[in-house]
Design a protein around this motif. Structure first.
Motif, PDB file in Angstrom:
ATOM      1  N   GLU A 222       1.139  -1.389   0.004  1.00 43.84           N
ATOM      2  CA  GLU A 222      -0.004  -0.576   0.200  1.00 43.84           C
ATOM      3  C   GLU A 222       1.036   1.225  -0.037  1.00 43.84           C
ATOM      4  O   GLU A 222       2.224   1.322   0.574  1.00 43.84           O
ATOM      5  N   THR A 227      -2.898   5.626   1.282  1.00 42.61           N
ATOM      6  CA  THR A 227      -3.145   4.492  -0.110  1.00 42.61           C
ATOM      7  C   THR A 227      -3.185   4.748  -0.758  1.00 42.61           C
ATOM      8  O   THR A 227      -3.997   4.414  -1.781  1.00 42.61           O
ATOM      9  N   THR A 228      -3.023   6.205  -1.434  1.00 43.93           N
ATOM     10  CA  THR A 228      -3.465   7.066  -2.605  1.00 43.93           C
ATOM     11  C   THR A 228      -2.054   7.329  -2.906  1.00 43.93           C
ATOM     12  O   THR A 228      -2.414   7.935  -4.397  1.00 43.93           O
ATOM     13  N   PHE A 245      -4.768   0.071  -3.839  1.00 44.12           N
ATOM     14  CA  PHE A 245      -5.271   1.432  -3.734  1.00 44.12           C
ATOM     15  C   PHE A 245      -6.449   1.204  -2.828  1.00 44.12           C
ATOM     16  O   PHE A 245      -6.413   0.356  -3.101  1.00 44.12           O
ATOM     17  N   LEU A 277      -5.140   6.936 -10.082  1.00 46.12           N
ATOM     18  CA  LEU A 277      -4.253   6.154  -9.036  1.00 46.12           C
ATOM     19  C   LEU A 277      -3.627   4.413  -9.959  1.00 46.12           C
ATOM     20  O   LEU A 277      -3.137   3.967  -9.260  1.00 46.12           O
TER      21      LEU A 277
END
Length: 445
Positions: A222, A227-228, A245, A277
């Motif tokens: 991640e 987690t972006t 993501f 993403l």
């Protein structure tokens, strides 16, 4: 290589050579309690400490043992199987495996509860993905990693990371031969990671530790910023590494949740955010999984909200991306399944909701930061305000546990409290038919 394990092949997930797209749910507020989802203020640890103070340590352990073993059962899995779900993400708190005072003597307690679900997954042929949702010190500043400080201290101390590296080796040794576990999700939603070297060394060491015991299971990586953001993450050579993501586009643009925004415009905003993403698939040439997407549901707005979920899931499907909705079951917030309003759990949390909820907590935290700055210092920027409101909310959580949670627990006898987990039994729950129909549209169950 052992057969029957889910594996990475190019940019796809496969089982015995056949492609699989994951479609499913995160299990819910289970081995890691999230206050707004369970309806009780405080972090996981604070909630459990409140129970222990009110009912005693032994009874508190007895209560949560029952809660964990009765949160879902065979009837839940029959429903999941019926609607075509093929995987569940299982969030758990490190404290089921690590004693903070003896961090290198791993506990077996966590396997009791994970095995309960993993065995049901195997019986109903639904893959499990193990998700370490909370680590020592907190991997991000928010309540859902059980932080006391509002700071992501996990990234500041190598000793904390070493403990988790060892823990994943311990878990991998235990589950190395279980093919119905699809993957290990190393750490949920890292955020405010400042040092790329620390980030990459952590992942490198943890993969090496897992591979001492387990060559087969997929490992999910991640990114930063919940987690972006994957800009810090170097490519990893391990052939069974994939990337995850989370997709909550309304956090950056709350206007997308309003009726005033045309659906076409909302879809454009979603698509732009999703493509940013999705770029990690091209960057790493590995499969990706949208490990979380979802929404808080409200009866009076459910049709509109299903449109929003549909728009997000359509992006996953159109781009060949596996997905897990957040979440399967909770106390009537984001879950497809939830206890009926007349159950004891909902009556307790309904009372608490009159004086506390997550949105009020966040708004008050921000307001208090502004008040502090303007009263004693100078007004501060949005960038300065953002991390400080997390720290302010940790103070507020201490107060809400003392002034809201504990008094309400004291109103219930032990006998009444011990019966509360029954509220989550399938026969005491209802579910969103609208979301069921939408999921079936994609699973074609």
């Amino acid at each position: 290589m052992t057969t029957n394990f889910v594996q990475v092949k190019g940019e796809d997930f496969v089982v015995n050579g056949d492609k699989i797209v994951f479609r499913g749910f995160g299990l819910g507020t289970w081995m890691n309690l999230e206050h707004f989802m369970i309806g009780l203020p405080g972090t996981d640890t604070q909630i459990k400490q409140a129970f222990a103070e009110v009912y005693g340590e032994a009874r508190s352990r007895q209560f949560f043992d029952r809660f964990l073993l009765e949160f879902v059962d065979e009837k839940d899995f029959e429903f999941l199987r019926k609607i075509g779900v093929n995987h569940l993400r299982l969030p758990f708190n490190y404290k089921y495996f690590i004693d903070d005072q003896n961090p290198h003597q791993y506990k077996e307690e966590g396997f009791k509860y994970l095995d309960h679900i993993v065995n049901l997954c195997a019986k109903y042929e639904i893959y499990a993905i193990l998700d370490l949702h909370s680590v020592p010190g907190g991997q991000n500043p928010d309540w859902h990693c059980d932080t006391y400080s509002g700071l992501p201290l996990f990234w500041e101390y190598g000793a904390l990371r070493d403990t988790v590296i060892g823990l994943w080796g311990y878990i991998a040794e235990y589950y190395k031969d279980q093919p119905w576990i699809a993957a290990y999700d190393i750490v949920n939603e890292p955020s405010m990671v400042k040092d790329a070297k620390v980030f990459n060394e952590f992942y490198s060491k943890i993969i090496a530790e897992i591979r001492k015991h387990d060559k087969d299971h997929i490992i999910f990586i991640e990114g930063n910023a919940f987690t972006t953001d994957f800009s810090m993450i170097d490519p990893i050579d391990d052939p069974q590494v994939a990337y995850e993501f989370h997709f909550y586009p309304f956090v950056a643009d709350p206007a997308v949740l309003t009726h005033e925004m045309p659906r076409a415009r909302r879809k454009e905003i979603f698509a732009e955010a999703f493509q940013e993403l999705l770029a990690i698939r091209d960057k790493y040439k590995r499969p990706v999984w949208c490990g979380e997407l979802g929404l808080v549901f409200e009866q009076e707005d459910i049709v509109f909200q299903m449109e929003i979920i549909e728009d997000m899931l359509d992006l996953c499907e159109q781009n060949d991306v596996s997905w897990a909705l957040w979440t399967y079951k909770d106390a009537a917030v984001m879950g497809i399944v939830y206890p009926r309003e007349d159950t004891p759990w909902r009556k307790l949390t309904g009372d608490i909701k009159q004086v506390w909820n997550q949105h009020k907590e966040q708004e008050k935290g921000e307001a208090l930061v502004d008040y502090m700055a303007e009263t004693y210092f100078q007004p501060i920027s949005k960038e300065e305000r953002y991390p400080l409101q997390f720290r302010m909310r940790t103070l507020m959580q201490v107060i809400t546990v003392e002034q809201i949670l504990k008094p309400r627990l004291k109103q219930l006898s032990w006998e009444e409290m011990y019966e509360l987990p029954k509220s989550f039994h399938w026969e005491n729950c209802e579910h969103w038919d609208e979301l069921e129909s939408l999921v079936v549209k994609y699973t074609k169950a």
